[in-house]
Design a protein around this motif. Structure first.
Motif, mmCIF file in Angstrom:
data_model
loop_
_atom_site.group_PDB
_atom_site.id
_atom_site.type_symbol
_atom_site.label_atom_id
_atom_site.label_comp_id
_atom_site.label_asym_id
_atom_site.label_seq_id
_atom_site.Cartn_x
_atom_site.Cartn_y
_atom_site.Cartn_z
ATOM 1 N N LEU A 123 38.624 32.589 21.310
ATOM 2 C CA LEU A 123 38.224 31.901 20.089
ATOM 3 C C LEU A 123 36.839 31.301 20.315
ATOM 4 O O LEU A 123 36.628 30.576 21.286
ATOM 5 C CB LEU A 123 39.239 30.808 19.727
ATOM 6 N N PRO A 124 35.888 31.589 19.436
ATOM 7 C CA PRO A 124 34.508 31.162 19.653
ATOM 8 C C PRO A 124 34.320 29.657 19.545
ATOM 9 O O PRO A 124 35.061 28.967 18.842
ATOM 10 C CB PRO A 124 33.742 31.882 18.545
ATOM 11 N N LEU A 125 33.312 29.174 20.253
ATOM 12 C CA LEU A 125 32.888 27.788 20.115
ATOM 13 C C LEU A 125 32.130 27.659 18.799
ATOM 14 O O LEU A 125 31.562 28.640 18.299
ATOM 15 C CB LEU A 125 31.985 27.388 21.283
ATOM 16 N N PRO A 126 32.062 26.449 18.238
ATOM 17 C CA PRO A 126 31.414 26.314 16.924
ATOM 18 C C PRO A 126 29.913 26.600 16.931
ATOM 19 O O PRO A 126 29.346 26.908 15.895
ATOM 20 C CB PRO A 126 31.695 24.864 16.523
ATOM 21 N N ASP A 127 29.283 26.528 18.096
ATOM 22 C CA ASP A 127 27.832 26.763 18.141
ATOM 23 C C ASP A 127 27.474 28.192 18.553
ATOM 24 O O ASP A 127 26.303 28.498 18.761
ATOM 25 C CB ASP A 127 27.155 25.757 19.068
ATOM 26 N N GLU A 128 28.458 29.056 18.648
ATOM 27 C CA GLU A 128 28.179 30.437 19.008
ATOM 28 C C GLU A 128 27.711 31.222 17.789
ATOM 29 O O GLU A 128 28.134 30.973 16.666
ATOM 30 C CB GLU A 128 29.435 31.104 19.599
ATOM 31 N N ASP A 129 26.836 32.198 18.032
ATOM 32 C CA ASP A 129 26.266 32.993 16.948
ATOM 33 C C ASP A 129 27.330 33.744 16.158
ATOM 34 O O ASP A 129 27.227 33.862 14.940
ATOM 35 C CB ASP A 129 25.256 34.010 17.504
ATOM 36 N N ASN A 130 28.350 34.261 16.839
ATOM 37 C CA ASN A 130 29.349 35.068 16.130
ATOM 38 C C ASN A 130 30.309 34.231 15.294
ATOM 39 O O ASN A 130 31.117 34.762 14.567
ATOM 40 C CB ASN A 130 30.127 35.963 17.096
ATOM 41 N N TRP A 131 30.214 32.928 15.364
ATOM 42 C CA TRP A 131 31.078 32.044 14.587
ATOM 43 C C TRP A 131 30.867 32.269 13.096
ATOM 44 O O TRP A 131 31.805 32.436 12.332
ATOM 45 C CB TRP A 131 30.794 30.596 14.973
ATOM 46 N N LEU A 132 29.611 32.270 12.645
ATOM 47 C CA LEU A 132 29.324 32.465 11.226
ATOM 48 C C LEU A 132 29.717 33.864 10.768
ATOM 49 O O LEU A 132 30.199 34.053 9.652
ATOM 50 C CB LEU A 132 27.841 32.211 10.939
ATOM 51 N N GLN A 133 29.533 34.840 11.636
ATOM 52 C CA GLN A 133 29.925 36.209 11.310
ATOM 53 C C GLN A 133 31.439 36.288 11.096
ATOM 54 O O GLN A 133 31.909 36.891 10.135
ATOM 55 C CB GLN A 133 29.493 37.159 12.425
#
Length: 141
Positions: A123-133
């Protein structure tokens, strides 16, 4: 009015305001404001639940219940006495809206760790680029 006692200007303004109220003849109320979880934390939590839903095949509602009952149960389960004579406690689930920001951080950290260790789902961290994707993908489904 809301004041933050860690800010000197707010502290000064609150003392002035309190003095004005205290000098009057009308009743007034003072209370602490609980630091509820932020809307960003809630959005991130639901994004993580959405990822788990997509990856496991459970509905969002089912994943949320699983997380609340088993993964983060100490944060979400509360007890009330029985209504009958048998004395069996009733268990209830809190809403994430009832958590403060510190508790919500603990829930997210626990959920991310559990997902990785138990399910093998990152599960991505909130500041990772793929979060918005991921967020866009889940909204478009």
């Amino acid at each position: 009015m809301k004041y933050n006692p860690t800010r000197p200007d707010d502290r000064r303004k609150s003392v002035v305001y309190f003095s004005r109220l205290n000098a009057g003849d009308k009743p007034f109320e003072m209370r602490l404001i609980d630091p509820k979880r932020s809307s960003q934390q809630n959005r991130y939590f639901h994004l993580l639940l959405g990822v788990l839903s997509k990856e496991t095949g459970y509905t969002l509602s089912e994943i949320k219940t699983i997380v609340k009952r088993t993964v983060c149960n100490e944060m979400f389960i509360y007890r009330k006495p029985s209504l009958d004579k048998e004395g069996v406690e009733n268990l209830f689930l809190k809403s994430s809206a009832d958590l403060d920001s510190k508790q919500m951080t603990e829930v997210v950290d626990t959920l991310r760790h559990w997902s990785s260790e138990t399910l093998g789902i990152y599960l991505p961290l909130p500041d990772e680029d793929n979060w918005l994707q991921l967020e866009n993908e889940l909204e478009n489904e």
